[in-house]
Design a protein around this motif. Structure first.
Motif, PDB file in Angstrom:
ATOM      1  N   GLY A  12      31.793  38.540  29.668  1.00 24.24           N
ATOM      2  CA  GLY A  12      32.674  38.221  30.792  1.00 24.24           C
ATOM      3  C   GLY A  12      32.905  36.723  30.844  1.00 24.24           C
ATOM      4  O   GLY A  12      32.727  36.017  29.847  1.00 24.24           O
ATOM      5  N   LYS A  40      36.953  41.998  30.845  1.00 24.01           N
ATOM      6  CA  LYS A  40      37.632  43.060  31.613  1.00 24.01           C
ATOM      7  C   LYS A  40      37.855  42.669  33.092  1.00 24.01           C
ATOM      8  O   LYS A  40      38.903  42.942  33.656  1.00 24.01           O
ATOM      9  CB  LYS A  40      36.801  44.354  31.556  1.00 24.01           C
ATOM     10  CG  LYS A  40      36.854  45.057  30.194  1.00 24.01           C
ATOM     11  CD  LYS A  40      37.841  46.229  30.199  1.00 24.01           C
ATOM     12  CE  LYS A  40      38.080  46.818  28.825  1.00 24.01           C
ATOM     13  NZ  LYS A  40      37.436  48.104  28.627  1.00 24.01           N
ATOM     14  N   LYS A  41      36.853  42.035  33.682  1.00 21.73           N
ATOM     15  CA  LYS A  41      36.991  41.678  35.106  1.00 21.73           C
ATOM     16  C   LYS A  41      37.970  40.517  35.284  1.00 21.73           C
ATOM     17  O   LYS A  41      38.662  40.424  36.290  1.00 21.73           O
ATOM     18  CB  LYS A  41      35.610  41.314  35.671  1.00 21.73           C
ATOM     19  CG  LYS A  41      35.462  41.586  37.160  1.00 21.73           C
ATOM     20  CD  LYS A  41      34.003  41.522  37.600  1.00 21.73           C
ATOM     21  CE  LYS A  41      33.886  41.594  39.112  1.00 21.73           C
ATOM     22  NZ  LYS A  41      32.512  41.450  39.585  1.00 21.73           N
ATOM     23  N   SER A  45      41.539  40.220  37.852  1.00 22.17           N
ATOM     24  CA  SER A  45      41.333  39.285  38.955  1.00 22.17           C
ATOM     25  C   SER A  45      42.659  38.665  39.394  1.00 22.17           C
ATOM     26  O   SER A  45      43.580  38.493  38.605  1.00 22.17           O
ATOM     27  CB  SER A  45      40.365  38.183  38.533  1.00 22.17           C
ATOM     28  OG  SER A  45      40.949  37.432  37.489  1.00 22.17           O
ATOM     29  N   CYS A  50      44.539  35.922  37.616  1.00 24.14           N
ATOM     30  CA  CYS A  50      43.279  35.192  37.502  1.00 24.14           C
ATOM     31  C   CYS A  50      43.231  33.922  38.350  1.00 24.14           C
ATOM     32  O   CYS A  50      43.740  32.878  37.956  1.00 24.14           O
ATOM     33  CB  CYS A  50      42.964  34.835  36.040  1.00 24.14           C
ATOM     34  SG  CYS A  50      41.298  34.166  35.880  1.00 24.14           S
ATOM     35  N   GLY A 160      26.569  40.270  34.783  1.00 24.89           N
ATOM     36  CA  GLY A 160      27.110  40.393  36.128  1.00 24.89           C
ATOM     37  C   GLY A 160      26.272  41.262  37.038  1.00 24.89           C
ATOM     38  O   GLY A 160      25.110  41.530  36.794  1.00 24.89           O
ATOM     39  N   SER A 163      29.125  45.274  41.089  1.00 28.86           N
ATOM     40  CA  SER A 163      30.427  45.466  41.727  1.00 28.86           C
ATOM     41  C   SER A 163      31.487  45.911  40.708  1.00 28.86           C
ATOM     42  O   SER A 163      31.463  45.496  39.548  1.00 28.86           O
ATOM     43  CB  SER A 163      30.872  44.189  42.441  1.00 28.86           C
ATOM     44  OG  SER A 163      30.963  43.124  41.540  1.00 28.86           O
ATOM     45  N   ILE A 164      32.395  46.735  41.171  1.00 31.29           N
ATOM     46  CA  ILE A 164      33.472  47.358  40.370  1.00 31.29           C
ATOM     47  C   ILE A 164      32.903  48.209  39.229  1.00 31.29           C
ATOM     48  O   ILE A 164      33.116  47.931  38.046  1.00 31.29           O
ATOM     49  CB  ILE A 164      34.501  46.324  39.828  1.00 31.29           C
ATOM     50  CG1 ILE A 164      34.807  45.252  40.883  1.00 31.29           C
ATOM     51  CG2 ILE A 164      35.799  47.047  39.420  1.00 31.29           C
ATOM     52  CD1 ILE A 164      35.949  44.323  40.541  1.00 31.29           C
ATOM     53  N   LEU A 167      34.728  49.478  35.992  1.00 27.14           N
ATOM     54  CA  LEU A 167      34.851  48.638  34.787  1.00 27.14           C
ATOM     55  C   LEU A 167      33.565  48.679  33.972  1.00 27.14           C
ATOM     56  O   LEU A 167      33.412  47.936  33.009  1.00 27.14           O
ATOM     57  CB  LEU A 167      35.158  47.184  35.177  1.00 27.14           C
ATOM     58  CG  LEU A 167      36.524  46.920  35.805  1.00 27.14           C
ATOM     59  CD1 LEU A 167      36.704  45.433  36.040  1.00 27.14           C
ATOM     60  CD2 LEU A 167      37.647  47.447  34.924  1.00 27.14           C
ATOM     61  N   ALA A 169      30.489  48.102  35.354  1.00 26.01           N
ATOM     62  CA  ALA A 169      29.476  47.203  35.914  1.00 26.01           C
ATOM     63  C   ALA A 169      28.233  47.984  36.336  1.00 26.01           C
ATOM     64  O   ALA A 169      28.325  49.079  36.879  1.00 26.01           O
ATOM     65  CB  ALA A 169      30.043  46.462  37.124  1.00 26.01           C
ATOM     66  N   GLU A 334      34.401  42.782  45.338  1.00 27.21           N
ATOM     67  CA  GLU A 334      34.805  41.908  44.231  1.00 27.21           C
ATOM     68  C   GLU A 334      33.589  41.297  43.532  1.00 27.21           C
ATOM     69  O   GLU A 334      33.636  41.015  42.343  1.00 27.21           O
ATOM     70  CB  GLU A 334      35.739  40.802  44.747  1.00 27.21           C
ATOM     71  CG  GLU A 334      37.057  41.373  45.239  1.00 27.21           C
ATOM     72  CD  GLU A 334      38.126  40.322  45.447  1.00 27.21           C
ATOM     73  OE1 GLU A 334      38.011  39.214  44.885  1.00 27.21           O
ATOM     74  OE2 GLU A 334      39.090  40.616  46.173  1.00 27.21           O
TER      75      GLU A 334
END
Length: 390
Positions: A12, A40-41, A45, A50, A160, A163-164, A167, A169, A334
């Motif tokens: 990431g 991916k995140k 975003s 982004c 990470g 969250s999410i 994806l 996570a 997020e």
């Protein structure tokens, strides 16, 4: 000796920054991720553009058990440093509100830039490779994925938080940290919409309506847009305060942050024959004015309403209390508050004090920024700090 100088888990924002920084310093770096593509995140975003940093970055805009921990890394790799980097790649950007910087084009440009930076550092990428085991002995970390076991004297946790989950996570970084006896601050969803209970069902009729408000929880305040949803409250103001909120406590919303609580008394003096509803419709979207009025339970011309009543209405609109029933959880969060405890890490290098060679960076660490590019800046700064130390 090891197959590599460093193995970084997680491709990431923080992991790629760390890999590129270390690789360009001549380190042999392996970057491993269970996803089939990096960043991916990053790609989702900022609505796909982004929000890559915030020019107002400072340690007091981050939540952490140690509010000073982020100062060192943030001070050594600043938003200006990141702007210099994207400038080399000709990536156009603009400032939205409150110091938030976005790509003019697409978040894909940021991911492509980080991939180029990794290539410039001869970083080896192993994508689509879930890690099945991490072990440590004889000064080497051994990482198993697929049918391979690779080793290195340094291991970086950059996977990470949870969250999410759509994806991919997970809390993987916490599991590895605990395996090496690093403490983990209880994680919870942050920058996440609130849900409201049946007591506030009236507000569900306002789904899609937004207004600029000041929201307060204890002593923390944010002034930004709030959005009513069919499940509760969202929008930047609510996402910001959600990071601080504790379950079963109230939040207070000032629906008219530019007006004093006596504003209706002034209106009464100036136009006594005007109805209360009309005055509110001038200040709010009509549906919202009606919903608030229904809750307030008062109607009539201003001239016929006692000053005390008008002041009470002003006070209520300036400190409307909601007690959220909860949040939308990790699925809509997020970022994650909490994570690998900073007490066990060097603020300069991100290395674990008890386990030489083990590093943690980015969202895996108990450092969580406000909405608006702060979390990306922490990813760049912490990734850079570890990359300098590897």
């Amino acid at each position: 000796m090891g197959d590599y100088d460093a193995i970084i888990l997680g491709a990431g924002a923080a992991g790629m920054m760390c890999a590129a920084t270390a690789g360009q310093r001549g380190r042999r770096v392996l970057l491993v991720d269970h996803a089939d593509a990096p960043g991916k995140k990053i790609l989702i975003s900022g609505g796909g553009r982004c929000n890559f940093t915030n020019i107002h970055t400072a340690a007091d805009r981050y939540l952490s058990a140690n509010p000073h921990f982020a100062k060192s890394a943030l001070g050594r790799y600043t938003p200006q440093d990141f702007l210099t980097l994207i400038g080399r790649y000709g990536i156009a950007w603009h400032e939205k509100t409150l110091g938030q910087l976005f790509c003019d084009g697409s978040a894909k440009q940021i991911v492509a830039m980080l991939e180029e930076e990794c290539m410039a550092g001869n970083v080896t990428m192993a994508l689509g490779q879930p890690v099945t085991d991490v072990a440590h002995g004889d000064g080497l970390f051994r990482v198993k994925f697929g049918d391979r076991i690779v080793s290195a004297p340094s291991l970086v946790l950059a996977t990470g938080g949870p969250s999410i989950p759509k994806l991919g996570a997970t809390g993987f970084a916490y599991e590895v940290a605990r395996q090496f006896d690093l403490k983990v601050v209880q994680p919870r969803p942050a920058l996440v919409p609130f849900t409201l209970g049946p007591d506030d069902a009236l507000f569900q009729s306002l789904s899609g309506v937004s207004a600029e408000v000041e929201v307060r929880w204890n002593k923390t305040r944010f002034r930004e847009a709030a959005l009513f949803t069919h499940r509760g409250l969202s929008g930047p103001a609510m996402l910001q305060i959600s990071s601080y909120w504790e379950h079963r406590t109230p939040i207070h919303v000032n629906f008219l942050p530019d007006l004093g609580v006596d504003w209706l008394l002034n209106e009464k003096r100036n136009r006594p024959r005007t109805g209360l509803r009309r005055v509110l419709v001038e200040r709010f979207p009509e549906r919202m004015a009606d919903a608030l009025l229904e809750r307030i339970g008062t109607q009539g011309d201003l001239g016929n309403l006692p000053d005390k009543t008008l002041r009470q209405i002003g006070e209520r609109l300036a400190g409307w209390t909601f007690i959220p029933s909860g949040t939308e959880g990790y699925a809509k969060a997020e970022v994650t508050v909490g994570g690998i405890a900073t007490a066990g890490l060097s603020s300069r290098t991100m290395e674990a004090a008890k386990v030489p060679g083990l590093y943690a960076i980015g969202e895996a660490v108990d450092v969580t920024g406000w909405l608006g590019g702060y979390n990306f800046q922490w990813a760049w700064a912490s990734g850079w700090a570890a990359g300098q130390a590897l």
